[in-house]
Design a protein around this motif. Sequence first.
Motif, mmCIF file in Angstrom:
data_model
loop_
_atom_site.group_PDB
_atom_site.id
_atom_site.type_symbol
_atom_site.label_atom_id
_atom_site.label_comp_id
_atom_site.label_asym_id
_atom_site.label_seq_id
_atom_site.Cartn_x
_atom_site.Cartn_y
_atom_site.Cartn_z
ATOM 1 N N VAL A 58 13.906 -4.727 -10.145
ATOM 2 C CA VAL A 58 12.598 -4.304 -9.632
ATOM 3 C C VAL A 58 12.163 -3.018 -10.317
ATOM 4 O O VAL A 58 12.978 -2.188 -10.698
ATOM 5 C CB VAL A 58 12.618 -4.075 -8.102
ATOM 6 C CG1 VAL A 58 12.961 -5.350 -7.371
ATOM 7 C CG2 VAL A 58 13.574 -2.959 -7.712
ATOM 8 N N THR A 59 10.893 -2.886 -10.459
ATOM 9 C CA THR A 59 10.279 -1.627 -10.861
ATOM 10 C C THR A 59 9.070 -1.419 -9.947
ATOM 11 O O THR A 59 8.338 -2.389 -9.665
ATOM 12 C CB THR A 59 9.862 -1.645 -12.353
ATOM 13 O OG1 THR A 59 9.270 -0.391 -12.683
ATOM 14 C CG2 THR A 59 8.923 -2.781 -12.692
ATOM 15 N N PRO A 60 8.908 -0.217 -9.384
ATOM 16 C CA PRO A 60 9.631 1.023 -9.647
ATOM 17 C C PRO A 60 11.024 1.024 -9.015
ATOM 18 O O PRO A 60 11.189 0.647 -7.855
ATOM 19 C CB PRO A 60 8.740 2.099 -9.018
ATOM 20 C CG PRO A 60 7.990 1.386 -7.941
ATOM 21 C CD PRO A 60 7.770 -0.003 -8.452
ATOM 22 N N ARG A 61 11.987 1.504 -9.783
ATOM 23 C CA ARG A 61 13.374 1.489 -9.319
ATOM 24 C C ARG A 61 13.630 2.481 -8.194
ATOM 25 O O ARG A 61 14.576 2.305 -7.413
ATOM 26 C CB ARG A 61 14.312 1.767 -10.495
ATOM 27 C CG ARG A 61 14.353 0.640 -11.531
ATOM 28 C CD ARG A 61 15.039 1.088 -12.807
ATOM 29 N NE ARG A 61 14.305 2.179 -13.430
ATOM 30 C CZ ARG A 61 14.843 3.095 -14.216
ATOM 31 N NH1 ARG A 61 16.140 3.070 -14.469
ATOM 32 N NH2 ARG A 61 14.104 4.046 -14.766
ATOM 33 N N ASN A 62 12.802 3.513 -8.081
ATOM 34 C CA ASN A 62 13.013 4.510 -7.031
ATOM 35 C C ASN A 62 12.331 4.146 -5.717
ATOM 36 O O ASN A 62 12.237 4.980 -4.808
ATOM 37 C CB ASN A 62 12.540 5.891 -7.497
ATOM 38 C CG ASN A 62 11.044 5.931 -7.795
ATOM 39 O OD1 ASN A 62 10.369 4.907 -7.759
ATOM 40 N ND2 ASN A 62 10.539 7.115 -8.113
ATOM 41 N N ALA A 101 -3.578 1.797 -5.159
ATOM 42 C CA ALA A 101 -3.767 0.449 -4.614
ATOM 43 C C ALA A 101 -4.652 -0.386 -5.533
ATOM 44 O O ALA A 101 -5.619 0.105 -6.122
ATOM 45 C CB ALA A 101 -4.379 0.544 -3.222
ATOM 46 N N ASN A 102 -4.281 -1.670 -5.643
ATOM 47 C CA ASN A 102 -5.051 -2.653 -6.412
ATOM 48 C C ASN A 102 -5.187 -2.299 -7.890
ATOM 49 O O ASN A 102 -6.185 -2.640 -8.531
ATOM 50 C CB ASN A 102 -6.447 -2.847 -5.793
ATOM 51 C CG ASN A 102 -6.361 -3.332 -4.363
ATOM 52 O OD1 ASN A 102 -5.579 -4.217 -4.045
ATOM 53 N ND2 ASN A 102 -7.146 -2.725 -3.476
ATOM 54 N N SER A 103 -4.169 -1.628 -8.422
ATOM 55 C CA SER A 103 -4.214 -1.227 -9.823
ATOM 56 C C SER A 103 -3.826 -2.368 -10.756
ATOM 57 O O SER A 103 -2.949 -3.170 -10.445
ATOM 58 C CB SER A 103 -3.246 -0.071 -10.072
ATOM 59 O OG SER A 103 -3.703 1.112 -9.474
ATOM 60 N N VAL A 104 -4.473 -2.397 -11.904
ATOM 61 C CA VAL A 104 -3.967 -3.169 -13.036
ATOM 62 C C VAL A 104 -2.776 -2.407 -13.602
ATOM 63 O O VAL A 104 -2.820 -1.185 -13.760
ATOM 64 C CB VAL A 104 -5.051 -3.347 -14.119
ATOM 65 C CG1 VAL A 104 -4.459 -3.922 -15.405
ATOM 66 C CG2 VAL A 104 -6.176 -4.238 -13.599
ATOM 67 N N ASP A 130 0.806 -1.217 0.000
ATOM 68 C CA ASP A 130 0.000 0.000 0.000
ATOM 69 C C ASP A 130 0.840 1.268 0.000
ATOM 70 O O ASP A 130 0.382 2.321 -0.450
ATOM 71 C CB ASP A 130 -0.937 0.000 1.214
ATOM 72 C CG ASP A 130 -1.948 -1.129 1.156
ATOM 73 O OD1 ASP A 130 -2.204 -1.627 0.035
ATOM 74 O OD2 ASP A 130 -2.462 -1.527 2.213
ATOM 75 N N GLU A 131 2.084 1.188 0.538
ATOM 76 C CA GLU A 131 2.915 2.397 0.603
ATOM 77 C C GLU A 131 3.357 2.881 -0.784
ATOM 78 O O GLU A 131 3.925 3.959 -0.908
ATOM 79 C CB GLU A 131 4.141 2.145 1.489
ATOM 80 C CG GLU A 131 3.845 2.136 2.974
ATOM 81 C CD GLU A 131 3.367 0.768 3.471
ATOM 82 O OE1 GLU A 131 3.013 -0.085 2.626
ATOM 83 O OE2 GLU A 131 3.352 0.562 4.696
ATOM 84 N N LEU A 132 3.115 2.083 -1.811
ATOM 85 C CA LEU A 132 3.418 2.514 -3.173
ATOM 86 C C LEU A 132 2.294 3.354 -3.774
ATOM 87 O O LEU A 132 2.398 3.811 -4.911
ATOM 88 C CB LEU A 132 3.668 1.305 -4.079
ATOM 89 C CG LEU A 132 4.910 0.451 -3.774
ATOM 90 C CD1 LEU A 132 4.960 -0.748 -4.704
ATOM 91 C CD2 LEU A 132 6.187 1.275 -3.905
ATOM 92 N N SER A 133 1.241 3.553 -2.995
ATOM 93 C CA SER A 133 0.030 4.166 -3.559
ATOM 94 C C SER A 133 0.242 5.613 -4.012
ATOM 95 O O SER A 133 -0.571 6.145 -4.775
ATOM 96 C CB SER A 133 -1.119 4.108 -2.550
ATOM 97 O OG SER A 133 -0.770 4.805 -1.354
ATOM 98 N N SER A 134 1.322 6.255 -3.559
ATOM 99 C CA SER A 134 1.574 7.629 -4.006
ATOM 100 C C SER A 134 1.923 7.684 -5.488
ATOM 101 O O SER A 134 1.734 8.721 -6.139
ATOM 102 C CB SER A 134 2.706 8.258 -3.190
ATOM 103 O OG SER A 134 3.909 7.526 -3.362
#
Length: 355
Positions: free
Chosen positions: A313-317, A154-157, A146-150
Amino acid sequence: MNKHVFYPYIMLLVAVAILASCKEDEVVDEAYAAQEAIILDYLQENDLSDSTQKDESGIYYQIITENRSGISASTGDVLSIYYTAQAVDNQPYDAVTNNGSNEPVKMQFNTGSIFPVGLDISLGLMEEGDTAIFYIPTSLAYEGLDELSSIIPANSVIIMTVELVGIQSETEQDSEETLMIEAFISEQKLDSAIIDSTMIGGVWVRDTTMYLPVDSVELLPSGVYYKRTEEGQTNQTVNAGELADIQYLAYKMESYASGSSFDETTGSDFFSFPLNDQAVITGLDAGVDVMEREERALLIMPSRTAYGASAFVTPRNRKDYLVEKDVIPTYASKVSPYQILVFEVELLQPQPIVN
């Protein structure tokens, strides 16, 4: 408890487990159905339904540039790709594009070293030279992160456009790295040499070009390139199993000339490890093994003696976050797949043990 009471109890547990499993499966099926609906709606809205196939994994895909070579990836192959990644109806959150200046990124296929796993699966649907678009459900992407949501709701295709520009065996990768290291040694003038006088236009001209001291570069049996840059104490070496105390600077080979290290000891700090005890990467063990105490040396490590395939990995940042979530190992946040490393090392006299 007699067997007549025990048997119905076990049957009850089995029945409960089956029901729980069925409910979990229903939840998973419902979640995927919702993701699939998003994919199908997107394809229909963009008139892509007829050109899109569905893989058994649940990934939908289109081969948009077909340069089918007949060569597809096998487990353990080294793949070179360009890509763009985005969530449905969002801007790209990561990309390495084929714009004439970017090198493709490398990764090892089907060995658990690619994240998200949906990308790993997708690469198996391509042949060398293809460009394809993949629609990856969240269960094969970033579910639960969830912390990638920025940057990724969340729950994206996830939509990934991928160009597969190369497939190599690890042996071919090794050969490519050898050429790169040899070019690096030449460019950095690491081999000691004096060029003899030559006759130019009837005049003797002495070329006094000298490369860096102290020794020429030596290729060790491990595959590590070793160059002593400062002499140590004769015959004072570290035996297998003994502690080696070192100070070091670690570089990616392409960053060595700029002096930009990715890891180092600082000040009076030092790093200790038992020699030849598989406590460190092979290249460091092999290099320190031939050093004498108080010696300084340069160690050039092909990826097979360093972190090998590491992890792509992606996102690399967001690598640090993915380390925190145990998605990738710590070293993968600093070292890319098939990264040649250069270490400047000083082997110290035995240091006091601090409790």
